[in-house]
Design an enzyme around this catalytic site. Structure first.
Site, PDB file in Angstrom:
ATOM      1  N   GLN A  11     -11.272 -52.404  62.958  1.00 49.32           N
ATOM      2  CA  GLN A  11     -10.913 -51.862  64.335  1.00 49.32           C
ATOM      3  C   GLN A  11     -12.132 -50.526  64.737  1.00 49.32           C
ATOM      4  OE1 GLN A  11      -6.990 -50.041  64.896  1.00 49.32           O
ATOM      5  NE2 GLN A  11      -6.082 -51.968  64.387  1.00 49.32           N
ATOM      6  N   HIS A  15      -7.058 -47.462  63.954  1.00 49.40           N
ATOM      7  CA  HIS A  15      -6.589 -46.285  64.704  1.00 49.40           C
ATOM      8  C   HIS A  15      -7.699 -45.420  64.872  1.00 49.40           C
ATOM      9  CE1 HIS A  15      -2.120 -47.475  63.894  1.00 49.40           C
ATOM     10  NE2 HIS A  15      -3.068 -48.430  64.107  1.00 49.40           N
ATOM     11  N   GLU A  35       3.732 -46.704  74.624  1.00 51.61           N
ATOM     12  CA  GLU A  35       4.213 -45.552  75.285  1.00 51.61           C
ATOM     13  C   GLU A  35       3.185 -45.477  76.494  1.00 51.61           C
ATOM     14  OE1 GLU A  35       6.755 -43.046  71.790  1.00 51.61           O
ATOM     15  OE2 GLU A  35       4.821 -42.353  73.097  1.00 51.61           O
ATOM     16  N   TYR A  72       4.279 -35.158  71.214  1.00 47.75           N
ATOM     17  CA  TYR A  72       4.485 -36.708  71.545  1.00 47.75           C
ATOM     18  C   TYR A  72       5.148 -37.559  70.872  1.00 47.75           C
ATOM     19  CZ  TYR A  72       2.816 -35.037  75.869  1.00 47.75           C
ATOM     20  OH  TYR A  72       2.462 -34.341  77.159  1.00 47.75           O
ATOM     21  N   TYR A 121       6.181 -52.580  60.595  1.00 48.20           N
ATOM     22  CA  TYR A 121       5.510 -54.049  60.646  1.00 48.20           C
ATOM     23  C   TYR A 121       6.375 -55.001  59.617  1.00 48.20           C
ATOM     24  CZ  TYR A 121       1.581 -52.827  63.298  1.00 48.20           C
ATOM     25  OH  TYR A 121       0.967 -52.221  64.343  1.00 48.20           O
TER      26      TYR A 121
END
Length: 361
Positions: free
Chosen positions: A80, A142, A230, A240, A251
């Site tokens: 990523q 991430h 979200e 949050y 997972y």
């Protein structure tokens, strides 16, 4: 504005709330390697990032220039990790200032960086790193990477929890799992809540953020694991929840937390379970699709669609899926100055697509 170089044989009917909206989707450019973000240039051209570390220019006539834009910083591209957002400063027409977010470092020590430079004529000059997320960590997942500009002259940059470091999203002493607020030069605004760059915390991987000028709200979305994606209204200094409070499961099927809410955390205005894997986000403002004005457009990878979400009084009151007939992983969604909706497909042969009303030529 860009003219399409090819058109899909497609005119797709869409139910948008009580309105039926007919649109067509055209291919503006193709042959992009995992495009991640795009920005509209004043002359009608486009700048598009490729995750592998290239910034590409699409000329106003729709031609993808063969040579990448020069001056892009060295990018750590793996999994990523890669080149993320290209964002034009609010005063770009006068200053030429651009911002790039990207993964910096190497496999053993990396995180998200933000650089600022000057764009002109297919090249970036005076590129300087103005922020490096800390701590450096292993892994290639991430990173966040989305940018939004606020009316007070500051900007926000979304970050991720690094996947293997999720507990640190509850720690305001480092940047993992946070959204940071910066001055244009990367310095810390004096009124940030924790005396550092952090504006909000308790996030997993925020890959969509927009500031709605009409409502004055900063709105973000983030990936959950298996469920628990979200949409949140972001406010100064708020927590949050991740991973202490979440609707998602891990997972392997295990519960991450017994709580989907806690007294000191902010509840999402909408969550998706199972996950749609939200990627980009825009607010629709324009005349081509007046039925969507003020709505959020959320692109999705796993959901292979764009989700139109209407918020009212802090609640999601309508939700529709759009463009699902294409069955494409969609990495980003943007609203052009003329009101057309642009999409990036997440593929080794990625495309830039343009959606306009079916009756428009």
């Amino acid at each position: 504005m860009l003219r399409a170089v090819a058109a899909l044989a497609l005119c797709l009917p869409l139910a948008a709330g009580a309105q039926g909206v007919a649109y067509k989707v055209e291919t503006v450019a193709e042959g992009l390697e995992y495009p991640w973000s795009l920005a509209f240039l004043p002359d009608g051209g486009l700048l598009v990032t490729e995750r592998a570390g290239r910034l590409r220019l699409i000329a106003p006539g729709g031609t993808l220039m063969a040579e990448p834009v020069s001056g892009v910083p060295v990018v750590h591209a793996s999994g990523q990790a890669g080149l993320f957002e290209i964002a034009l400063a609010p005063d770009f027409e006068h200053s030429g200032t651009v911002y790039l977010s990207y993964a910096c470092g190497d496999a053993a020590a990396n995180n998200t960086c933000l650089a600022r430079g000057h764009y002109a004529n297919g090249a970036i000059s005076k590129m300087n790193v103005i922020f490096e997320a800390q701590p450096k960590k292993r892994g290639n997942a991430h990173y966040g990477g989305r940018i939004a500009f606020l009316p007070d002259g500051t900007l926000v940059l979304t970050l991720g929890d690094g996947f293997d470091y999720r507990e640190q999203a509850q720690d305001t002493g480092d940047h993992l799992g946070t959204i940071v607020r910066l001055n244009p030069d990367g310095s810390v605004p004096a009124d940030n809540p924790f005396g550092n760059e952090i504006w909000s915390f308790g996030h997993r991987n925020v890959q969509g953020i927009v500031f709605d000028e009409e409502s004055g709200r900063l709105i973000a979305h983030e990936h959950g694991p298996r469920g628990g994606d979200e949409i949140n209204i972001i406010e100064r200094g708020r927590n949050y929840g991740w991973p202490a409070a979440t609707f998602g499961v891990d997972y392997n099927g295990a519960r991450i937390s017994p709580y989907d809410s806690l007294p000191d955390t902010e509840a999402p205005v909408l969550h998706w379970s199972p996950s749609i894997a939200p990627s980009g986000m825009a607010i629709y403002r324009g005349d081509l699709f007046p039925e969507w004005n003020g709505d959020l457009l959320v692109s999705a990878l796993m959901g292979r669609a764009v989700y139109r979400v209407r918020l009212s009084r802090g609640r999601a009151t309508e939700e529709d899926r759009m463009f699902e007939q294409m069955s494409e992983r969609i990495r980003d969604v943007r609203v052009a100055p003329d009101g057309a909706v642009y999409l990036l497909t997440d593929s080794a042969e990625g495309r830039v697509l343009r959606a306009i009303p079916a009756t428009r030529r």
